[in-house]
Design a protein around this motif. Sequence first.
Motif, short mmCIF file in Angstrom:
data_model
loop_
_atom_site.label_atom_id
_atom_site.label_comp_id
_atom_site.label_asym_id
_atom_site.label_seq_id
_atom_site.Cartn_x
_atom_site.Cartn_y
_atom_site.Cartn_z
N LEU A 197 49.27 56.94 66.24
CA LEU A 197 49.81 58.28 66.15
C LEU A 197 50.24 59.07 67.21
N ARG A 198 51.61 59.20 67.73
CA ARG A 198 51.62 59.78 69.04
C ARG A 198 52.42 61.24 68.87
N LEU B 129 59.80 59.96 66.67
CA LEU B 129 59.21 59.31 65.37
C LEU B 129 60.11 57.70 65.58
N HIS C 203 57.45 55.56 67.93
CA HIS C 203 56.79 54.71 66.84
C HIS C 203 57.34 53.64 66.25
N TYR C 204 58.56 53.90 65.53
CA TYR C 204 59.06 52.61 64.94
C TYR C 204 59.77 51.64 65.91
N GLN D 28 53.00 51.71 60.36
CA GLN D 28 53.82 53.06 60.53
C GLN D 28 54.23 53.58 59.50
N TRP E 8 53.10 57.28 58.09
CA TRP E 8 53.90 58.47 58.09
C TRP E 8 54.02 59.07 56.87
#
Length: 520
Positions: A269-270, A360, A364-365, A388, A392
């Motif tokens: 998680l960023r 996101l 992330h993805y 992920q 989410w």
Amino acid sequence: MKAMNSDVMGIPEFYSSKSVFVTGSTGFIGKVLLEKLLRSCPNIGNIYILVRPKKGLDINARVKEMFKSQLFDRLREEQPGFKEKVIPVNGDITEPGLGLNQNDRELITSAVSVVFHSAATVKFDEPLKLSIQMNVLGVKKILELCHQMKKLEAVIHVSTAYCNCDKEVIMETIYPPPLLPHNVIDAAEWMTDDVVEMLTPLIVKPRPNTYTYTKAMAEYILQKERGLLPCAIIRPSIVGAALLEPYPGWVDNYNGPSGMLIAIGKGILRTMHGNTDATCDIIPVDLATNLIIAAAWSLAIERPSNVPVYNCTTGQLNRLTWGQMERASHKYFLKTPVNRPIRIPNPYFTSSKVCRTIYLWFDHYLPAWIMDVVLWLQGKQPQMTKVQNRLWRSVKMLEYFTSNQWVFTSQNVLDLHQKLYAEDQQAFNFDVTCIDWPHYLENYCLGVKKYVLKESLDTIEDARRALNRLYVIRRFVKVIGFFIMWCLIMPRLAIARRLWHYLISLAVKILHRIPGFARS
């Protein structure tokens, strides 16, 4: 508010020889409540705990497994025979009559003086029907049992500070729900599951989920159906790791901030949608349970005619912000990293939904897809995209609370603290002004590593080396990425070529000015 008269017994003396009934004792708050009652009220009578069989384990096996937790290590050392006072009772709050057999019902109604009801579903996305069964009808069944108790002195219902999150200022009072609970209960019973699911957003609006909605219904039901029962409501905010007891940083679940911290520590998680200036209203679990225990004592001693409500929060007395949480989690997970981090812990809260969406997909993805490709090439099962997706789904439910803030009044909590004797103020502390947030958050990060992830602190050096490797990889990827972008841009843009040649010539001139360089 003045302290109690000197002839009034203190908290440990009040619980001496009294039997207690606890629901939700296998949950986070319930376990800590059980441990604290046994340790700090050593002369307490029997504690009856409502437990249901689960995952192939009967109630005795579940309780035996629960007592293996590190939570009870201190109690095991100080009072080796504590288990003899804990009597598991087979039951379920979703069953008629709580699922109690006649013998257990008679035993409880004849012996119990104090009831703590903390059983509930805490899933934000629980289907409305099940949430009503557990959070609303469960309260009705508890009240029905309490009306039969012969020695009852106090009933404490554990609610949530966010049950009235449709309001900006939340007082220590019970608010009427927009729809009468009985109407909602009746409608949910005859409607099909598909219809209830379709109508749920309209029913719970403006609250964000079924959890907060049904918790508000439960409070209203308690007020209307308690009769003359001595009842009080405790509303904890976001329950986090222990401040001090039984151990600083103790936590045993992935719920709320704990799961968020683990995801940050792992580098999964960023980015989150959140207001860094908004209040992060975390209450340590030991302070919340101390308030629960003290509230029952006060209720039995004073016997008020109303239902006292206690907003168990920190925001108005000792404020922590999501920005502080963001910076602290970054700092402490670099200092004591978790084992096998996937990426460098670097959380970022943004109030912009556009920025959040961009981050996101690109932070992330996209990395998840790349990692899955690498795993696939290695002949391993791709999993990062699935991780992920699960993450989410949870994050979206938390973002309502990280993006908004509320004002909770807490005069009842302050008054109760003033009533306690000095020794009880220390032994059953719930004064949130004593929290040193940087120290608490450091212990929290250590706690999720030690107690939730079950990682030994002896592995910290290995974790730091793994983190350093990630730093090297990140720099390498940045250099390669810059080189690729430059190669793509330079042939197409004349200005880029001129800039490139200028930088090269400038570098050569600087090198020629270094003594000995031209001669070499």
